[in-house]
Motif scaffolding. Structure first.
Motif, PDB file in Angstrom:
ATOM      1  N   PRO A  50      28.877  -0.487 -31.141  1.00 50.69           N
ATOM      2  CA  PRO A  50      27.537  -1.533 -30.845  1.00 50.69           C
ATOM      3  C   PRO A  50      25.791  -1.114 -31.606  1.00 50.69           C
ATOM      4  N   THR A  51      25.876  -2.066 -31.703  1.00 51.56           N
ATOM      5  CA  THR A  51      24.167  -1.568 -33.110  1.00 51.56           C
ATOM      6  C   THR A  51      23.457  -1.457 -32.090  1.00 51.56           C
ATOM      7  N   ASP A  52      22.045  -0.918 -32.527  1.00 47.68           N
ATOM      8  CA  ASP A  52      20.807  -0.573 -31.684  1.00 47.68           C
ATOM      9  C   ASP A  52      20.428  -1.672 -30.453  1.00 47.68           C
ATOM     10  N   ASP A  53      19.889  -2.793 -31.703  1.00 42.64           N
ATOM     11  CA  ASP A  53      19.834  -3.236 -30.457  1.00 42.64           C
ATOM     12  C   ASP A  53      20.147  -4.425 -29.119  1.00 42.64           C
ATOM     13  N   VAL A  54      21.904  -3.971 -29.611  1.00 39.70           N
ATOM     14  CA  VAL A  54      22.637  -4.119 -28.365  1.00 39.70           C
ATOM     15  C   VAL A  54      22.637  -3.689 -27.174  1.00 39.70           C
ATOM     16  N   ILE A  55      22.486  -2.234 -27.664  1.00 36.28           N
ATOM     17  CA  ILE A  55      22.082  -1.130 -26.415  1.00 36.28           C
ATOM     18  C   ILE A  55      20.877  -0.639 -26.085  1.00 36.28           C
ATOM     19  N   ASP A  56      20.149  -1.527 -26.900  1.00 31.47           N
ATOM     20  CA  ASP A  56      18.622  -1.821 -25.807  1.00 31.47           C
ATOM     21  C   ASP A  56      18.852  -2.828 -24.840  1.00 31.47           C
ATOM     22  N   ARG A  57      19.547  -3.724 -25.319  1.00 31.94           N
ATOM     23  CA  ARG A  57      20.085  -5.215 -24.232  1.00 31.94           C
ATOM     24  C   ARG A  57      20.532  -4.971 -23.035  1.00 31.94           C
ATOM     25  N   VAL A  58      21.512  -3.567 -23.533  1.00 36.37           N
ATOM     26  CA  VAL A  58      22.391  -3.252 -21.989  1.00 36.37           C
ATOM     27  C   VAL A  58      21.547  -2.579 -21.231  1.00 36.37           C
ATOM     28  N   VAL A  59      21.080  -1.699 -21.569  1.00 34.61           N
ATOM     29  CA  VAL A  59      19.596  -1.007 -20.695  1.00 34.61           C
ATOM     30  C   VAL A  59      18.950  -1.594 -20.431  1.00 34.61           C
ATOM     31  N   GLN A  60      18.504  -2.286 -20.359  1.00 33.88           N
ATOM     32  CA  GLN A  60      17.424  -3.386 -20.486  1.00 33.88           C
ATOM     33  C   GLN A  60      18.244  -3.747 -18.657  1.00 33.88           C
ATOM     34  N   SER A  61      18.702  -4.982 -19.223  1.00 35.64           N
ATOM     35  CA  SER A  61      19.509  -5.809 -18.191  1.00 35.64           C
ATOM     36  C   SER A  61      20.461  -5.204 -17.273  1.00 35.64           C
ATOM     37  N   THR A  62      20.692  -3.690 -17.560  1.00 36.11           N
ATOM     38  CA  THR A  62      20.772  -2.486 -16.696  1.00 36.11           C
ATOM     39  C   THR A  62      20.156  -2.015 -15.924  1.00 36.11           C
ATOM     40  N   SER A  63      19.051  -2.331 -16.228  1.00 37.32           N
ATOM     41  CA  SER A  63      17.802  -1.540 -15.194  1.00 37.32           C
ATOM     42  C   SER A  63      18.103  -2.015 -13.655  1.00 37.32           C
ATOM     43  N   LEU A  64      17.745  -1.211 -12.850  1.00 41.27           N
ATOM     44  CA  LEU A  64      17.465  -1.038 -11.572  1.00 41.27           C
ATOM     45  C   LEU A  64      16.463  -2.529 -10.960  1.00 41.27           C
ATOM     46  N   ASP A  65      15.705  -2.250 -11.759  1.00 43.30           N
ATOM     47  CA  ASP A  65      15.119  -3.950 -11.379  1.00 43.30           C
ATOM     48  C   ASP A  65      16.083  -5.028 -12.091  1.00 43.30           C
ATOM     49  N   GLU A  66      16.620  -5.200 -12.427  1.00 46.32           N
ATOM     50  CA  GLU A  66      16.818  -6.148 -13.560  1.00 46.32           C
ATOM     51  C   GLU A  66      18.574  -6.713 -12.242  1.00 46.32           C
ATOM     52  N   MET A  67      19.347  -5.983 -11.482  1.00 49.44           N
ATOM     53  CA  MET A  67      20.189  -5.307 -11.502  1.00 49.44           C
ATOM     54  C   MET A  67      19.825  -5.742  -9.936  1.00 49.44           C
ATOM     55  N   LYS A  68      18.664  -5.670  -9.163  1.00 48.68           N
ATOM     56  CA  LYS A  68      18.691  -5.933  -8.056  1.00 48.68           C
ATOM     57  C   LYS A  68      18.269  -7.399  -8.131  1.00 48.68           C
ATOM     58  N   LYS A  69      17.288  -8.386  -8.805  1.00 53.77           N
ATOM     59  CA  LYS A  69      17.134  -9.397  -9.510  1.00 53.77           C
ATOM     60  C   LYS A  69      18.404 -10.305  -9.522  1.00 53.77           C
ATOM     61  N   ARG A  70      19.332  -9.656 -10.207  1.00 51.47           N
ATOM     62  CA  ARG A  70      20.504 -11.095 -10.564  1.00 51.47           C
ATOM     63  C   ARG A  70      21.258 -10.683  -9.395  1.00 51.47           C
ATOM     64  N   TYR A  71      21.497  -9.722  -8.793  1.00 55.26           N
ATOM     65  CA  TYR A  71      22.094  -9.897  -7.295  1.00 55.26           C
ATOM     66  C   TYR A  71      21.962 -10.471  -6.254  1.00 55.26           C
ATOM     67  N   LYS A  72      20.597 -10.365  -5.714  1.00 51.38           N
ATOM     68  CA  LYS A  72      19.904 -11.013  -5.021  1.00 51.38           C
ATOM     69  C   LYS A  72      19.896 -11.932  -4.885  1.00 51.38           C
ATOM     70  N   ARG A  73      19.718 -12.908  -6.946  1.00 50.72           N
ATOM     71  CA  ARG A  73      19.762 -14.225  -6.637  1.00 50.72           C
ATOM     72  C   ARG A  73      21.211 -14.361  -6.653  1.00 50.72           C
ATOM     73  N   MET A  74      22.683 -13.689  -6.614  1.00 52.55           N
ATOM     74  CA  MET A  74      23.803 -14.073  -6.966  1.00 52.55           C
ATOM     75  C   MET A  74      23.989 -14.837  -5.253  1.00 52.55           C
ATOM     76  N   GLU A  75      23.431 -13.694  -4.493  1.00 55.59           N
ATOM     77  CA  GLU A  75      23.276 -13.721  -2.975  1.00 55.59           C
ATOM     78  C   GLU A  75      22.245 -14.755  -2.623  1.00 55.59           C
ATOM     79  N   THR A  76      21.337 -14.846  -3.198  1.00 53.51           N
ATOM     80  CA  THR A  76      20.945 -16.180  -2.237  1.00 53.51           C
ATOM     81  C   THR A  76      20.890 -17.246  -3.080  1.00 53.51           C
TER      82      THR A  76
END
Ligand code: A3P
Length: 318
Positions: free
Chosen positions: A234-260
């Motif tokens: 992956p490029t540095d950019d991709v790694i940044d996006r992976v890190v950002q998208s899998t942060s605790l906050d992002e995962m909380k939001k995403r899982y909540k969205r899927m659920e609600t």
């Protein structure tokens, strides 16, 4: 159709209903106690499950960051593009999926079996099983394994919070759970045996042994090491996006969205086990301090020292 939360559409899922009898009959097989939904027939079936050369196994003791790692690998395989993330093979762990042609009342699992069997590559196959229970071909083909270990005080704490509201597990009191987990009599067996088994395999080329606490303190570098293990560049950019998208906050939001946002039981289950317990909670190091008594801490530390001595494996506990 893919959504911004990735594609898990088109899957069927029937939340499992366990009876009182199920709950009283945790299965014991080959020295390990399993949850009622992990049937002995499935454990036997798994041994002959066909593995593909590019499969990726994520193996953990429960509550060690399994879903976090799943998201990281899913995002890496999708070059960090949320719309391309494909969670289809990550819906259930292999040991919960592989009931196949066994008693009619469990036949719903054969759907997940077929799914895992036929799904497009690259499959991510998740498991809490010890090495000897994994498909034989994992050993023969030296399939890539990512093992995530987490400090056991937080593992016990996380698991207790996960199960305590779950009627299927009978609202276990903390004291009972603590004693069972420490002695290794509880589900999936001893944390010590599980982690030490994969720790001993850490030098093998197909095994990447990681710690939850390292992911927390150094996520970028750890994500890069995962990409490297999977032969991704992956490029540095991709790694940044992976890190950002899998942060605790992002995962909380995403899982909540899927659920609600969804009536879809697959999505609801993805965020919250059977719609009951969220897979993302505090996501901290040291939450055990809010639960362990002084006496439990002393007892735990004594057992930890005894079991881990000479292993060379240590953990950050706070
Ligand atoms: P806590 O209960 O301590 O908060 P598993 O996926 O193996 O069931 O592990 C669940 C644990 O991982 C939970 O711990 C959860 O909060 C934590 N977790 C999930 N996603 C995370 C993330 N992106 N960052 C940090 N921790 C995360």
């Amino acid at each position: 159709m893919a959504t911004t939360d990735g594609d898990i559409s088109g899957l069927e899922f029937e939340p499992e209903v366990l009876t009182k009898d199920d709950l009283q009959s945790l299965n014991t097989y080959d020295g390990i106690t399993f949850p009622p939904a992990v049937r002995v027939e499935a454990l036997k079936e798994i041994r002959s499950f066909q593995i593909r050369q590019d499969d990726v196994f994520i193996v953990t003791y429960p509550k060690s960051g399994t879903h976090w790692m799943n998201e990281i690998v899913n995002f890496l395989l999708a070059d960090g593009d949320a719309e391309r993330v494909n969670r289809r093979s990550s819906i259930v762990h292999i040991e919960f999926a592989l009931i196949h042609d066994v008693g009619k009342e469990r036949s719903k699992y054969s759907y997940m079996y077929k799914l895992l069997k036929n799904i497009e590559s690259r499959r991510i196959i998740t498991s809490h099983l010890r090495y000897r229970f994994l498909p034989k071909q994992v050993d023969e083909k030296k399939t890539k394994i990512i093992y995530v270990a987490r400090n056991p005080k937080d593992v016990f704490t996380s698991w207790f919070h996960f199960l305590k509201n779950d009627p299927r597990y009978g609202h276990l009191p903390w004291e009972t759970y603590f004693n069972g987990a420490l002695s290794g009599e509880y589900m999936f067996g001893s944390w010590f045996d599980h982690v030490l088994e994969f720790w001993k395999m850490r030098e093998e080329e197909n095994v990447l042994f990681l710690k939850y606490e390292d992911l927390k303190s150094n996520v970028r570098e750890t994500v890069a090491s995962i990409a490297n293990h999977l032969n991704l560049t992956p490029t540095d950019d991709v790694i940044d996006r992976v890190v950002q998208s899998t942060s605790l906050d992002e995962m909380k939001k995403r899982y909540k969205r899927m659920e609600t946002d969804s009536q879809d039981p697959v999505k609801i289950h993805y965020g919250k086990s059977y719609g009951i317990n969220s897979y993302v909670r505090k996501g901290k190091i040291g939450d055990w301090k809010n639960l362990f008594t002084v006496a439990q801490t002393e007892e735990f530390d004594r057992v930890f020292q005894e079991k881990m001595k000479d292993s060379g494996l240590s953990f950050v506990f706070q």
